[in-house]
Design a protein around this motif. Structure first.
Motif, PDB file in Angstrom:
ATOM      1  N   ILE A 137       0.717  -1.179  -0.099  1.00  0.00           N
ATOM      2  CA  ILE A 137       0.116  -0.065  -0.112  1.00  0.00           C
ATOM      3  C   ILE A 137       1.049   1.258   0.080  1.00  0.00           C
ATOM      4  O   ILE A 137       0.547   2.128  -0.713  1.00  0.00           O
ATOM      5  N   SER A 172      -1.987  11.492   1.900  1.00  0.00           N
ATOM      6  CA  SER A 172      -2.591  10.686   2.804  1.00  0.00           C
ATOM      7  C   SER A 172      -2.031  11.381   4.266  1.00  0.00           C
ATOM      8  O   SER A 172      -2.792  11.230   5.352  1.00  0.00           O
ATOM      9  N   LEU A 174      -5.060   5.798   6.116  1.00  0.00           N
ATOM     10  CA  LEU A 174      -5.996   4.788   5.215  1.00  0.00           C
ATOM     11  C   LEU A 174      -7.068   5.142   4.373  1.00  0.00           C
ATOM     12  O   LEU A 174      -7.717   4.598   3.592  1.00  0.00           O
ATOM     13  N   ALA A 206      -6.359   4.454   1.075  1.00  0.00           N
ATOM     14  CA  ALA A 206      -5.548   3.103   0.741  1.00  0.00           C
ATOM     15  C   ALA A 206      -5.974   2.049  -0.278  1.00  0.00           C
ATOM     16  O   ALA A 206      -5.272   1.601  -1.108  1.00  0.00           O
TER      17      ALA A 206
END
Length: 192
Positions: free
Chosen positions: A32, A56, A73, A76
């Motif tokens: 990720i 992010s 996230l 993500a």
């Protein structure tokens, strides 16, 4: 007709991510971090390269520590599905494809958050805080790295005061991994 087991992508580490049946056991947080660090915001229409990973991190930094994992996230799923612009999503909805995309995003988010030990969907107050931080990030990114910095950002908020300094993707990847270690220590097993 394809079966769910036939529809997968191969991740940076060589693992499989099954698009129709993603499982928490398939989540590898280093993948990720790597993928998000190499995906450019604004579908590539930036001056300097500015990654989804750095975005992010920016969203997470605006939140209280108890909510930062959700901020980190919030995009993500884009590691597996790409950064699809809001106008493109609106076009898909107009053509009747919005529900399919929403289903793929929802399945990915559920698997990722379960692997992280986070509730999905998040509590309403957390979801709203992340949404507001995301809007502020967008306004700031539009001003500092976006495609039309002389025009106001198409969101209902003002940019933050500090200017963004884009990071090369390797630095963004490592910063993302470090934040995972701080806010999601249980993910350490899959961030090696």
């Amino acid at each position: 007709m394809h079966h769910a087991a036939d529809i997968f992508i191969t991740t940076a580490s060589g693992r499989r991510w099954y698009l129709l049946d993603p499982r928490p056991s398939d989540v590898h947080f280093r993948d990720i971090a790597s993928h998000l660090a190499k995906i450019c915001r604004f579908v590539g229409a930036t001056g300097p390269f500015y990654s989804v990973a750095q975005h992010s991190l920016f969203v997470a930094a605006q939140l209280p520590p108890s909510q930062r994992a959700y901020g980190l996230l919030h995009d993500a799923h884009e590691a597996y599905l790409a950064d699809i612009s809001s106008p493109f999503k609106a076009a898909l909805r107009a053509l009747g494809g919005g529900e399919a995309l929403a289903a793929l995003v929802s399945r990915a988010d559920a698997a990722i958050h379960e692997a992280a030990g986070l509730q999905w969907p998040p509590p309403a107050d957390v979801a709203e805080a992340v949404h507001q931080a995301d809007l502020r990030a967008f306004a700031t990114e539009w001003r500092d790295v976006g495609p039309s910095p002389n025009e106001p950002a198409p969101v209902p908020c003002r940019p933050l005061g500090n200017r963004i300094r884009p990071q090369p993707w390797p630095k963004a990847e490592e910063a993302f991994v470090e934040e995972l270690r701080i806010h999601l220590p249980a993910t350490l097993r899959s961030v090696a």
